[in-house]
Design a protein around this motif. Structure first.
Motif, short mmCIF file in Angstrom:
data_model
loop_
_atom_site.label_atom_id
_atom_site.label_comp_id
_atom_site.label_asym_id
_atom_site.label_seq_id
_atom_site.Cartn_x
_atom_site.Cartn_y
_atom_site.Cartn_z
N ALA A 1 1.13 -1.45 -0.06
CA ALA A 1 -0.28 0.07 -0.14
C ALA A 1 1.25 1.49 0.42
CB ALA A 1 -0.73 -0.22 0.83
N LEU A 2 1.84 1.23 0.74
CA LEU A 2 2.89 2.37 0.91
C LEU A 2 3.61 2.71 -0.59
CD1 LEU A 2 3.75 3.74 2.58
CD2 LEU A 2 6.12 2.88 3.04
N LEU A 3 3.78 1.96 -1.16
CA LEU A 3 4.41 1.58 -2.48
C LEU A 3 3.04 2.17 -3.85
CD1 LEU A 3 6.38 1.68 -4.82
CD2 LEU A 3 5.61 -0.88 -4.85
N LEU A 4 1.99 1.87 -3.45
CA LEU A 4 0.82 2.16 -4.34
C LEU A 4 0.80 3.47 -3.73
CD1 LEU A 4 -2.08 -0.44 -3.93
CD2 LEU A 4 -0.69 0.31 -5.93
N CYS A 5 0.84 4.41 -2.67
CA CYS A 5 0.31 5.46 -2.51
C CYS A 5 1.32 6.36 -2.85
CB CYS A 5 0.63 5.90 -0.86
SG CYS A 5 -0.94 4.83 -0.12
N THR A 6 2.48 5.70 -2.86
CA THR A 6 3.78 7.04 -3.24
C THR A 6 3.33 7.59 -4.23
OG1 THR A 6 5.12 5.50 -1.68
CG2 THR A 6 6.08 7.58 -2.56
N ILE A 7 4.25 5.72 -5.22
CA ILE A 7 3.38 6.29 -6.88
C ILE A 7 2.13 6.85 -6.89
CG2 ILE A 7 3.21 4.79 -9.40
CD1 ILE A 7 5.06 2.99 -7.68
N GLY A 8 1.17 6.96 -6.22
CA GLY A 8 0.11 7.34 -6.96
C GLY A 8 0.01 9.08 -7.08
N ALA A 9 0.91 9.52 -5.27
CA ALA A 9 0.98 10.61 -5.27
C ALA A 9 2.02 11.43 -5.80
CB ALA A 9 1.72 11.05 -4.19
N PHE A 10 3.03 10.89 -6.57
CA PHE A 10 4.43 10.85 -7.22
C PHE A 10 3.49 10.94 -9.10
CE2 PHE A 10 7.45 10.64 -10.91
CZ PHE A 10 8.18 11.24 -10.25
N ARG A 11 2.58 10.11 -8.99
CA ARG A 11 2.17 10.54 -10.83
C ARG A 11 1.62 11.70 -10.74
NH1 ARG A 11 0.05 4.58 -12.67
NH2 ARG A 11 -0.14 6.25 -14.52
N GLU A 12 -0.08 11.42 -9.36
CA GLU A 12 -0.39 12.83 -9.72
C GLU A 12 0.00 14.49 -9.85
OE1 GLU A 12 -3.69 11.86 -6.25
OE2 GLU A 12 -4.03 14.38 -5.80
N LEU A 13 1.12 14.23 -8.60
CA LEU A 13 2.02 15.75 -9.19
C LEU A 13 2.48 15.58 -10.52
CD1 LEU A 13 2.45 17.84 -6.89
CD2 LEU A 13 4.93 16.54 -6.38
N VAL A 14 3.39 14.87 -10.82
CA VAL A 14 3.73 15.43 -12.01
C VAL A 14 2.56 15.02 -12.82
CG1 VAL A 14 5.45 14.60 -13.78
CG2 VAL A 14 5.55 14.18 -11.13
N GLY A 15 1.24 14.56 -13.22
CA GLY A 15 0.46 14.64 -14.70
C GLY A 15 -0.74 15.77 -14.27
N GLN A 16 -0.61 15.89 -13.31
CA GLN A 16 -2.07 17.30 -13.14
C GLN A 16 -1.29 18.52 -11.81
OE1 GLN A 16 -5.00 15.38 -11.12
NE2 GLN A 16 -5.75 13.39 -12.60
N GLY A 17 -0.31 18.25 -10.96
CA GLY A 17 0.19 19.30 -10.80
C GLY A 17 -0.91 18.79 -9.36
N THR A 18 -1.57 18.19 -9.34
CA THR A 18 -2.13 18.55 -7.81
C THR A 18 -1.78 16.95 -6.51
OG1 THR A 18 -3.76 16.67 -8.53
CG2 THR A 18 -4.39 19.03 -9.48
N ILE A 19 -2.15 17.36 -5.56
CA ILE A 19 -1.96 17.10 -4.07
C ILE A 19 -3.71 16.34 -3.80
CG2 ILE A 19 -0.93 16.61 -1.93
CD1 ILE A 19 0.93 18.21 -2.93
N LEU A 20 -3.66 15.45 -3.35
CA LEU A 20 -4.51 14.42 -2.67
C LEU A 20 -6.44 15.07 -3.42
CD1 LEU A 20 -4.34 15.37 0.92
CD2 LEU A 20 -4.21 13.61 -0.21
N SER A 21 -6.19 15.08 -5.10
CA SER A 21 -7.00 15.02 -5.48
C SER A 21 -8.94 13.82 -4.86
CB SER A 21 -7.27 15.75 -7.06
OG SER A 21 -7.07 13.48 -7.49
N ARG A 22 -9.45 14.15 -5.51
CA ARG A 22 -10.86 13.50 -5.35
C ARG A 22 -10.93 12.68 -3.81
NH1 ARG A 22 -14.51 12.23 -8.59
NH2 ARG A 22 -15.37 12.26 -7.05
N LEU A 23 -9.80 13.31 -2.70
CA LEU A 23 -10.54 12.56 -1.15
C LEU A 23 -11.85 12.29 -0.97
CD1 LEU A 23 -8.25 12.09 0.94
CD2 LEU A 23 -8.13 14.98 1.22
N ASP A 24 -12.85 13.22 -1.20
CA ASP A 24 -14.01 13.20 -1.28
C ASP A 24 -14.03 11.56 -1.40
OD1 ASP A 24 -15.29 13.15 -3.74
OD2 ASP A 24 -13.65 14.32 -4.17
N MET A 25 -13.73 11.23 -2.01
CA MET A 25 -13.98 9.35 -2.43
C MET A 25 -14.04 8.46 -0.84
SD MET A 25 -13.19 8.27 -5.87
CE MET A 25 -11.48 8.62 -5.66
N PHE A 26 -13.10 9.30 -0.36
CA PHE A 26 -13.24 8.98 1.65
C PHE A 26 -14.34 9.28 2.36
CE2 PHE A 26 -9.03 6.35 0.07
CZ PHE A 26 -8.80 5.12 1.14
N ILE A 27 -13.42 10.68 2.79
CA ILE A 27 -13.87 11.30 3.00
C ILE A 27 -15.61 11.88 3.15
CG2 ILE A 27 -12.13 11.74 4.71
CD1 ILE A 27 -12.54 14.59 3.20
#
Lengths: 220, 352
Positions: free
Chosen positions: A142-168
């Motif tokens: 899970a840690l690796l999934l989150c790291t890669i997800g955060a990296f790709r999101e930051l580089v690809g869209q320029g955002t952090i934690l987008s669609r967090l509403d799907m959890f909270i």
């Protein structure tokens, strides 16, 4: 066994030294496919932790009754029923996340990291160390999934934690904008491969630095 | 290690990497001039930026890998990569697109695979594909070729520089005014809209074969390529294979039904066919090496260019074709190993 006596050492091993994604390179299909954002990675990571912990527990508890000839089909049955439970849970409590992850939650059945832990560890060890192993290995993945997800999101869209509403829950959250525009390639499949390669390279570099610092001479 | 040379009348052959790469660069000069004439001075800026970033990437990677920096910069291989990237990109390209292509080509496709001589993929094509996927909008802006009879607006030198540096055109000069769909785009969308090839081709933009301007740039590229052939820098198998791989399927389908398929002459002189046949596919590192293997490798590239142009979603398929056949290179080389002299004869003799 060693895992009951030293659960911290077992966790450390699972998170770093024998990380199923970084070192064993298991379960690459979901790892590469869903990690386009941090939240997606986290969702699949949690699902994997749940399935892996429960499957390790059940496999370990039933290890004495299983004939070795049919053990793999039984593991698959156990994992498949657990995955069905997790999928139903997700679609009940996180419907948006369930839609976003789509086929990759049912596909946890085929995640070889889970069957590998059942075969390598749970089928040979008592229940408690197996649960610890399941939590550790699942968390490492899970840690690796989150790291890669955060990296790709930051580089690809320029955002952090987008669609967090799907959890909270609540209104859709666009995430914190860091860059105006992203480098589209990072979101696309090639970006997943490059990110994973960078993560593996970073791990190897850190390990080598540590080894050198610990006084080992690398014989090159 | 220095070898002793004797005083007898030996000529030392000048076939080091640097001299080969330099001659490849010379061979591209007429095509660059034609490109400037037809499509404006944009390619010169692409060339400068690509060269800057290719050389910088090469120097940085050699330094990180603790190899001699000076030797790598002096062998001109990064310059050839830069030149091919500059040709592949549209003449109006913002600098960050060119820089991304150059850095990706040199750093990832070349040096992460082991540097010159070890790269599996053609660095220029890998870099180009990355920006093609990452910046699809920027790679659509092909300026209209210079034509005598129809006047489009052409960006001036200053406007070109400004666009290259900022990615914005002056307000009185819209994208629609300076850019046109390339002939390959027009034929592809026309054919899919059930228009016949003759109907599409009956447009001054289409020129005689491959589109006004495009066909002349292709001619000059081919001229440079033939010069390389005569200088024995490249062998004939790969160019022949690429052209045959493109001509045979397109010629056959055109012969079957000239209405719904574009003519082979059009495909031959449009897009990057000639650049691919003489300069990209012949990259000595990532291409097949046995004579028969070279033919197969070239034919595969030509065929796949045709497949992408005719049935794919991109207008031109050179980069994809080259990268796919680069993947197949080890297998081709393995399966087409030349016979060891006398080997088959021995087997026959044993059978008798």
């Amino acid at each position: 066994m060693s895992a009951t006596r030293k659960p911290m050492a077992a966790l450390r091993k699972a998170l770093w030294d024998e990380n199923p994604g970084l070192v064993a390179l298991l379960g690459l299909c979901p790892l590469l496919a869903v990690t386009s954002t941090f939240v997606n990675g986290l969702g699949l990571g949690i699902a994997t932790i749940l399935v892996l912990t429960c499957s390790n527990m059940l496999v370990s508890a039933s290890r004495k009754w299983l004939r070795p000839e049919i053990r793999i089909p039984i593991y698959v049955l156990i994992i498949a029923s657990l995955v069905t439970c997790v999928e139903l849970l997700f679609s009940a409590y996180f419907p948006a996340l369930d839609r976003s992850l789509g086929i990759f939650i049912p596909l946890i059945v085929t995640n070889c990291a889970i069957i590998a832990r059942a075969e390598i560890f749970a089928s040979k060890n008592p229940v408690t160390p197996s649960i610890i192993d399941g939590i550790g290995m699942g968390a490492g993945f899970a840690l690796l999934l989150c790291t890669i997800g955060a990296f790709r999101e930051l580089v690809g869209q320029g955002t952090i934690l987008s669609r967090l509403d799907m959890f909270i829950g609540g209104d859709p959250i666009a995430g914190f904008l860091v860059f105006d525009s992203g480098f589209l390639l990072a979101i696309l499949p090639p970006g997943a491969f490059f990110s994973l390669a960078l993560a593996v390279a970073a791990k190897n570099t850190i390990d080598r630095r540590r080894k050198r610092a610990a006084g080992f001479r690398l014989s090159i | 290690m220095e070898f002793q040379r004797h005083d007898a009348p030996f000529f030392t052959p000048r076939t080091d990497v640097a001299s080969i790469m330099r001659q490849v660069l010379y061979a591209l000069i007429p095509a660059v001039l034609a490109h400037v004439w037809f499509f404006g001075p944009g390619i010169l800026f692409n060339l400068i930026i690509a060269a800057l970033f290719c050389l910088a990437g090469e120097a940085a990677m050699m330094k990180i890998r603790r190899r001699p920096v000076q030797a790598a910069l002096a062998d001109y291989s990064a310059m050839v990569t830069a030149a091919i990237i500059a040709f592949a990109l549209p003449s109006l390209t913002p600098w960050w697109v060119t820089a991304t292509a150059s850095l990706f080509g040199i750093v990832v496709a070349k040096h992460l695979y082991g540097g010159l001589g070890f790269n599996v993929f053609n660095p220029a094509m890998a870099g180009y594909v990355v920006v093609l996927i990452a910046f699809p909008m920027d790679l659509n802006l092909w300026t209209a070729p210079r034509m005598g009879d129809i006047d489009y607006q052409y960006p001036t030198l200053l406007e070109t520089i400004r666009y290259t540096l900022t990615g914005v055109l002056p307000s009185d000069l819209g994208f629609d005014a300076v850019s046109r769909a390339t002939p390959l785009d027009q034929v592809k969308s026309g054919l899919s809209n059930m228009r016949t090839f003759d109907e599409i081709h009956n447009n001054p933009m289409m020129g005689h074969f491959g589109g006004r301007g495009w066909e002349w740039v292709s001619n000059f590229v081919a001229l440079g390529g033939i010069w390389l052939l005569l200088k024995k820098i490249i062998r004939w198998q790969i160019p022949l294979g690429v052209l045959a791989g493109l001509l045979i399927p397109s010629g056959f389908l055109y012969w079957v039904d000239a209405g719904v398929h574009a003519s082979p002459g059009f495909y031959l002189f449009s897009g990057a066919t000639m650049l691919c046949a003489f300069f990209v596919a012949t990259d000595p590192v990532s291409a097949a090496t046995s004579p028969k293997g070279r033919l197969i490798y070239g034919f595969g590239i030509g065929f796949m260019i045709y497949a992408v142009r005719r049935w794919g979603s991109y207008a031109d398929g050179v980069a994809f074709a080259v990268l796919l056949m680069n993947l197949a290179t080890p297998a081709i080389d393995y399966l087409t190993r030349p016979r060891i002299v006398g080997h088959r004869k021995l087997e026959k003799w044993r059978q008798e």
